[in-house]
Design a protein around this motif. Structure first.
Motif, PDB file in Angstrom:
ATOM      1  N   LEU A  15       0.918  -0.997   0.077  1.00 26.29           N
ATOM      2  CA  LEU A  15       0.024  -0.048  -0.090  1.00 26.29           C
ATOM      3  C   LEU A  15       0.799   1.266   0.038  1.00 26.29           C
ATOM      4  CD1 LEU A  15      -2.794   1.438   0.164  1.00 26.29           C
ATOM      5  CD2 LEU A  15      -2.861   0.916   2.713  1.00 26.29           C
ATOM      6  N   VAL A  16       1.760   1.260   0.850  1.00 23.88           N
ATOM      7  CA  VAL A  16       2.669   2.508   0.741  1.00 23.88           C
ATOM      8  C   VAL A  16       3.455   2.527  -0.468  1.00 23.88           C
ATOM      9  CG1 VAL A  16       4.795   3.534   1.925  1.00 23.88           C
ATOM     10  CG2 VAL A  16       3.206   2.477   3.398  1.00 23.88           C
ATOM     11  N   ALA A  17       3.972   1.532  -0.978  1.00 20.69           N
ATOM     12  CA  ALA A  17       4.687   1.630  -2.137  1.00 20.69           C
ATOM     13  C   ALA A  17       3.855   2.061  -3.388  1.00 20.69           C
ATOM     14  CB  ALA A  17       5.460   0.265  -2.667  1.00 20.69           C
ATOM     15  N   ALA A  18       2.691   1.467  -3.363  1.00 22.66           N
ATOM     16  CA  ALA A  18       1.742   1.855  -4.279  1.00 22.66           C
ATOM     17  C   ALA A  18       1.210   3.348  -4.381  1.00 22.66           C
ATOM     18  CB  ALA A  18       0.590   1.067  -4.344  1.00 22.66           C
ATOM     19  N   ILE A  19       1.536   4.002  -3.376  1.00 26.73           N
ATOM     20  CA  ILE A  19       1.053   5.535  -3.319  1.00 26.73           C
ATOM     21  C   ILE A  19       2.164   6.217  -4.486  1.00 26.73           C
ATOM     22  CG2 ILE A  19       1.184   7.905  -1.869  1.00 26.73           C
ATOM     23  CD1 ILE A  19       0.580   6.056   0.584  1.00 26.73           C
ATOM     24  N   GLY A  20       3.069   5.550  -4.676  1.00 20.78           N
ATOM     25  CA  GLY A  20       3.766   6.119  -5.985  1.00 20.78           C
ATOM     26  C   GLY A  20       3.035   5.651  -7.038  1.00 20.78           C
ATOM     27  N   GLY A  21       2.324   4.657  -7.219  1.00 21.33           N
ATOM     28  CA  GLY A  21       1.540   4.409  -8.293  1.00 21.33           C
ATOM     29  C   GLY A  21       0.245   5.393  -8.575  1.00 21.33           C
ATOM     30  N   LEU A  22      -0.213   5.877  -7.343  1.00 22.63           N
ATOM     31  CA  LEU A  22      -1.160   6.851  -7.223  1.00 22.63           C
ATOM     32  C   LEU A  22      -0.671   8.242  -7.845  1.00 22.63           C
ATOM     33  CD1 LEU A  22      -3.674   7.536  -4.510  1.00 22.63           C
ATOM     34  CD2 LEU A  22      -2.480   9.330  -5.064  1.00 22.63           C
ATOM     35  N   LEU A  23       0.426   8.633  -7.415  1.00 24.15           N
ATOM     36  CA  LEU A  23       1.020   9.921  -7.780  1.00 24.15           C
ATOM     37  C   LEU A  23       1.490   9.820  -9.188  1.00 24.15           C
ATOM     38  CD1 LEU A  23       3.014  10.657  -4.781  1.00 24.15           C
ATOM     39  CD2 LEU A  23       1.660  12.158  -5.672  1.00 24.15           C
ATOM     40  N   PHE A  24       1.738   8.749  -9.663  1.00 25.99           N
ATOM     41  CA  PHE A  24       2.052   8.390 -11.071  1.00 25.99           C
ATOM     42  C   PHE A  24       0.702   8.648 -11.911  1.00 25.99           C
ATOM     43  CE2 PHE A  24       2.806   4.640 -14.305  1.00 25.99           C
ATOM     44  CZ  PHE A  24       2.480   5.125 -15.363  1.00 25.99           C
ATOM     45  N   GLY A  25      -0.467   7.922 -11.555  1.00 25.24           N
ATOM     46  CA  GLY A  25      -1.871   8.439 -12.305  1.00 25.24           C
ATOM     47  C   GLY A  25      -2.060   9.890 -11.863  1.00 25.24           C
ATOM     48  N   TYR A  26      -2.037  10.438 -10.642  1.00 22.04           N
ATOM     49  CA  TYR A  26      -2.395  11.642 -10.535  1.00 22.04           C
ATOM     50  C   TYR A  26      -1.506  12.830 -11.231  1.00 22.04           C
ATOM     51  CZ  TYR A  26      -4.462  15.201  -7.191  1.00 22.04           C
ATOM     52  OH  TYR A  26      -5.141  16.338  -6.545  1.00 22.04           O
ATOM     53  N   ASP A  27      -0.431  12.625 -11.394  1.00 18.63           N
ATOM     54  CA  ASP A  27       0.696  13.667 -12.146  1.00 18.63           C
ATOM     55  C   ASP A  27       0.441  13.492 -13.581  1.00 18.63           C
ATOM     56  OD1 ASP A  27       3.276  15.246 -11.689  1.00 18.63           O
ATOM     57  OD2 ASP A  27       3.266  14.231 -13.577  1.00 18.63           O
ATOM     58  N   THR A  28      -0.081  12.338 -14.393  1.00 20.56           N
ATOM     59  CA  THR A  28      -0.084  12.400 -15.643  1.00 20.56           C
ATOM     60  C   THR A  28      -1.380  12.427 -15.955  1.00 20.56           C
ATOM     61  OG1 THR A  28      -0.595   9.736 -15.374  1.00 20.56           O
ATOM     62  CG2 THR A  28       1.606  10.444 -16.108  1.00 20.56           C
ATOM     63  N   ALA A  29      -2.516  12.347 -15.422  1.00 16.28           N
ATOM     64  CA  ALA A  29      -3.976  12.696 -15.438  1.00 16.28           C
ATOM     65  C   ALA A  29      -4.319  14.228 -15.080  1.00 16.28           C
ATOM     66  CB  ALA A  29      -4.973  11.771 -14.964  1.00 16.28           C
ATOM     67  N   VAL A  30      -3.559  14.881 -14.218  1.00 16.63           N
ATOM     68  CA  VAL A  30      -3.975  16.055 -13.865  1.00 16.63           C
ATOM     69  C   VAL A  30      -4.276  17.182 -15.011  1.00 16.63           C
ATOM     70  CG1 VAL A  30      -1.653  17.059 -13.259  1.00 16.63           C
ATOM     71  CG2 VAL A  30      -3.698  18.015 -12.081  1.00 16.63           C
ATOM     72  N   ILE A  31      -3.261  16.759 -16.098  1.00 14.99           N
ATOM     73  CA  ILE A  31      -3.386  17.795 -17.369  1.00 14.99           C
ATOM     74  C   ILE A  31      -4.412  17.628 -18.113  1.00 14.99           C
ATOM     75  CG2 ILE A  31      -2.346  16.118 -18.938  1.00 14.99           C
ATOM     76  CD1 ILE A  31      -1.193  19.563 -18.751  1.00 14.99           C
ATOM     77  N   SER A  32      -5.158  16.369 -18.002  1.00 16.04           N
ATOM     78  CA  SER A  32      -6.660  16.378 -18.469  1.00 16.04           C
ATOM     79  C   SER A  32      -7.611  17.659 -18.362  1.00 16.04           C
ATOM     80  CB  SER A  32      -7.104  15.106 -18.350  1.00 16.04           C
ATOM     81  OG  SER A  32      -7.586  15.018 -17.080  1.00 16.04           O
ATOM     82  N   GLY A  33      -7.616  17.908 -17.005  1.00 14.93           N
ATOM     83  CA  GLY A  33      -8.444  19.114 -16.914  1.00 14.93           C
ATOM     84  C   GLY A  33      -7.824  20.548 -17.123  1.00 14.93           C
ATOM     85  N   ALA A  34      -6.694  20.390 -17.154  1.00  9.60           N
ATOM     86  CA  ALA A  34      -5.820  21.897 -17.258  1.00  9.60           C
ATOM     87  C   ALA A  34      -5.420  22.182 -18.527  1.00  9.60           C
ATOM     88  CB  ALA A  34      -4.617  21.960 -16.210  1.00  9.60           C
ATOM     89  N   GLU A  35      -5.415  21.034 -19.572  1.00 10.76           N
ATOM     90  CA  GLU A  35      -4.898  21.244 -20.792  1.00 10.76           C
ATOM     91  C   GLU A  35      -5.443  22.433 -21.583  1.00 10.76           C
ATOM     92  OE1 GLU A  35      -5.724  20.354 -24.199  1.00 10.76           O
ATOM     93  OE2 GLU A  35      -7.648  19.359 -23.831  1.00 10.76           O
ATOM     94  N   LYS A  36      -6.711  22.507 -21.503  1.00 14.11           N
ATOM     95  CA  LYS A  36      -7.394  23.817 -22.381  1.00 14.11           C
ATOM     96  C   LYS A  36      -7.089  24.932 -21.669  1.00 14.11           C
ATOM     97  CE  LYS A  36     -11.086  23.377 -24.487  1.00 14.11           C
ATOM     98  NZ  LYS A  36     -12.510  23.173 -25.083  1.00 14.11           N
ATOM     99  N   SER A  37      -6.966  25.061 -20.453  1.00 19.48           N
ATOM    100  CA  SER A  37      -6.672  26.399 -19.708  1.00 19.48           C
ATOM    101  C   SER A  37      -5.221  26.555 -20.132  1.00 19.48           C
ATOM    102  CB  SER A  37      -6.984  26.229 -18.223  1.00 19.48           C
ATOM    103  OG  SER A  37      -8.094  25.941 -17.661  1.00 19.48           O
ATOM    104  N   ILE A  38      -4.293  25.827 -20.357  1.00 19.28           N
ATOM    105  CA  ILE A  38      -2.854  26.008 -20.255  1.00 19.28           C
ATOM    106  C   ILE A  38      -2.685  26.481 -22.112  1.00 19.28           C
ATOM    107  CG2 ILE A  38      -0.645  24.657 -20.937  1.00 19.28           C
ATOM    108  CD1 ILE A  38      -1.220  25.176 -17.878  1.00 19.28           C
TER     109      ILE A  38
END
Length: 473
Positions: A15-38
């Protein structure tokens, strides 16, 4: 034999190691909501076109390639645990820097090339963190988990990747909901990027309390520490047997100079690279990065497109759970081939509708078929195989090469998507469907089944294949 306490310990480390996976997903997908604003805030005011837009949306992937390439060096020199701590720090810095790139170049709110460069710089920093985490998190879990549940545990990392994407879809929607487009383009996108600092900080703090993997400890001649960790995972009696196998593997590799990358033949490296390339060439990250834009092109309003993205995220989570509970029962190859067929069906369906200029719910249905097929197969299983197939002594190097290839393929697919869509939407989605068919053929012909095998047994398989190839040549 493992008891409930051992199982709880394994899951807590996973679970602790997989938070790295959560951040992987978070960082790569955050752009989906922001890309039109960028695009509205940084790209269009400078008179830049679709190439600059695609390159900016995909800039983090440059960092992912770098992170993937250096992950082997970090994993071998500094260990799996300390490398993940470095990744957590990079996530934190990137979150704050991406949200306020003016920190380095204060331009009084006026867009400039310097500001665009700084934004991309911070996104690349985060990408390096993603590259490290994407390689080392499954490596850590794969070296911690016993063989009979390793597929399930490494697949849980994919669940956390998708869960991280789902969380950021909700965060992006919550930030944008009820706000004007002008506010989102000026302020809202900053909150989206800054929100990542919270899970990054939690990840870094929790990593302090987890141990290094027993296989890395054994390779560093810290056998007492390795035995202690193995005892907490497998029980005291079984721990000694496992440590003996690990030591024999490490000693045999060292005595035969097996640290050379191709010491087990070229096939294992080629299989690892092609697994990574096919996972991206089927086009999954186009659906993830550009999801709101895809749904808007189907006629949905801004808020509705983000809600449809959340629906897609929920589907992804459900079918990743399917993979978690079937990977150690059905095996890796059947799931991959089944997923490839489903992805081909979904993408050819979208392509056909695009050629017919039909936009509506039918497109959403085919996209969901496609993403569900990916999430129950190539999403988690590719990472499971990358954590399993490489021999102990070359695992750091080989995983680094495979992950770097994956992010290079990701960058190519993601950055070319806007230009490909300008040319032909039908041909774009048809290309991803063709790649899905080719991925099924590749798995059927060349990928070995790893279900139920220890990492040391996989090493023996590649050793035998290498010896047979040498005799044949």
């Amino acid at each position: 034999m493992r008891n409930q306490r051992n199982a709880l310990y394994i899951f807590s480390l996973t679970l602790v190691a997989a938070i790295g996976g959560l951040l992987f997903g978070y960082d790569t997908a955050v752009i989906s909501g922001a890309e039109k604003s960028i695009q509205a805030y940084l790209i269009e005011p400078l008179g830049l076109g679709s190439f600059a837009h695609g390159a900016t949306v995909s800039s983090a992937l440059i960092g992912c390639i770098i992170g993937g390439l250096i992950s082997g060096i970090f994993a071998s020199k500094f260990g799996r645990k300390r490398s993940l701590i470095v990744a957590a720090a990079l996530f934190f810095v990137s979150a704050l820097g991406s949200s306020y790139p003016e920190f380095l170049f204060y331009t009084q709110g006026e867009p400039s090339l310097a500001l665009l460069f700084t934004f991309n710089f911070y996104r690349i920093i985060g990408g390096i963190g993603v590259g490290l985490a994407s390689a080392i998190t499954p490596m850590y879990i794969g070296e911690i988990a016993p063989a009979d549940i390793r597929g399930k545990m490494v697949s849980f990392n994919q669940f956390m990747i998708i869960f991280g994407m789902l969380v950021v879809y909700f965060v992006n929607w919550g930030i944008a909901n009820g706000q004007t487009v002008e506010w989102i383009n000026e302020i809202g996108w900053r909150y989206m990027f800054a929100s990542e600092a919270i899970p990054a900080l939690v990840f870094g703090l929790l990593l302090i309390f987890v141990p290094e993997t027993p296989r890395y400890l054994a390779m560093q001649n810290k056998e007492d520490k390795a035995l202690s960790v193995l005892a907490k995972i497998n029980g005291a009696s079984e721990a000694k047997v496992i440590l003996k196998d690990i030591k024999e593997s490490v000693q045999a590799s060292a005595s035969a100079n097996k640290e050379k990358l191709f010491a087990y033949g070229k096939l294992v490296i080629v299989v690892g690279i092609l697994l990574s390339v096919f996972q991206q060439f089927v086009g999954i990250n186009v659906a993830l990065y550009y999801a709101p834009r895809i749904f808007e092109s189907m006629g949905a309003a801004k808020d509705a497109s983000m809600l449809q993205t959340i629906v897609m995220g929920l589907v992804n989570v459900v079918f990743t759970v399917v993979a978690i509970f079937t990977v150690d029962k059905w095996g890796r190859k059947p799931l991959l081939i089944t997923g490839s067929i489903g992805m081909a069906l979904g993408m050819f369906g979208v392509a056909g509708l695009a050629f017919a200029n039909i936009i509506g719910m039918s497109t959403l249905v085919f996209i969901i078929i496609y993403t569900a097929s990916f999430m129950m197969s190539w999403g988690p299983i590719c990472w499971v195989l990358i954590s399993e197939i490489f021999p102990n002594k070359i695992r750091g190097q080989a995983v680094a090469i495979a992950v770097a290839a994956q992010w290079a393929a990701n960058y190519f697919i993601s950055s070319t998507y806007p230009m490909m869509m300008e040319f032909s939407g039908g041909m774009t989605y048809g290309f991803y469907g063709l790649m899905s068919i080719l991925s099924a053929i590749f798995v059927w012909k060349w990928v070995p089944e790893t279900k139920g095998k220890t990492l040391e047994q996989m090493e023996d398989i590649w050793k035998q294949k290498s010896e047979l190839n040498e005799k044949a040549s």
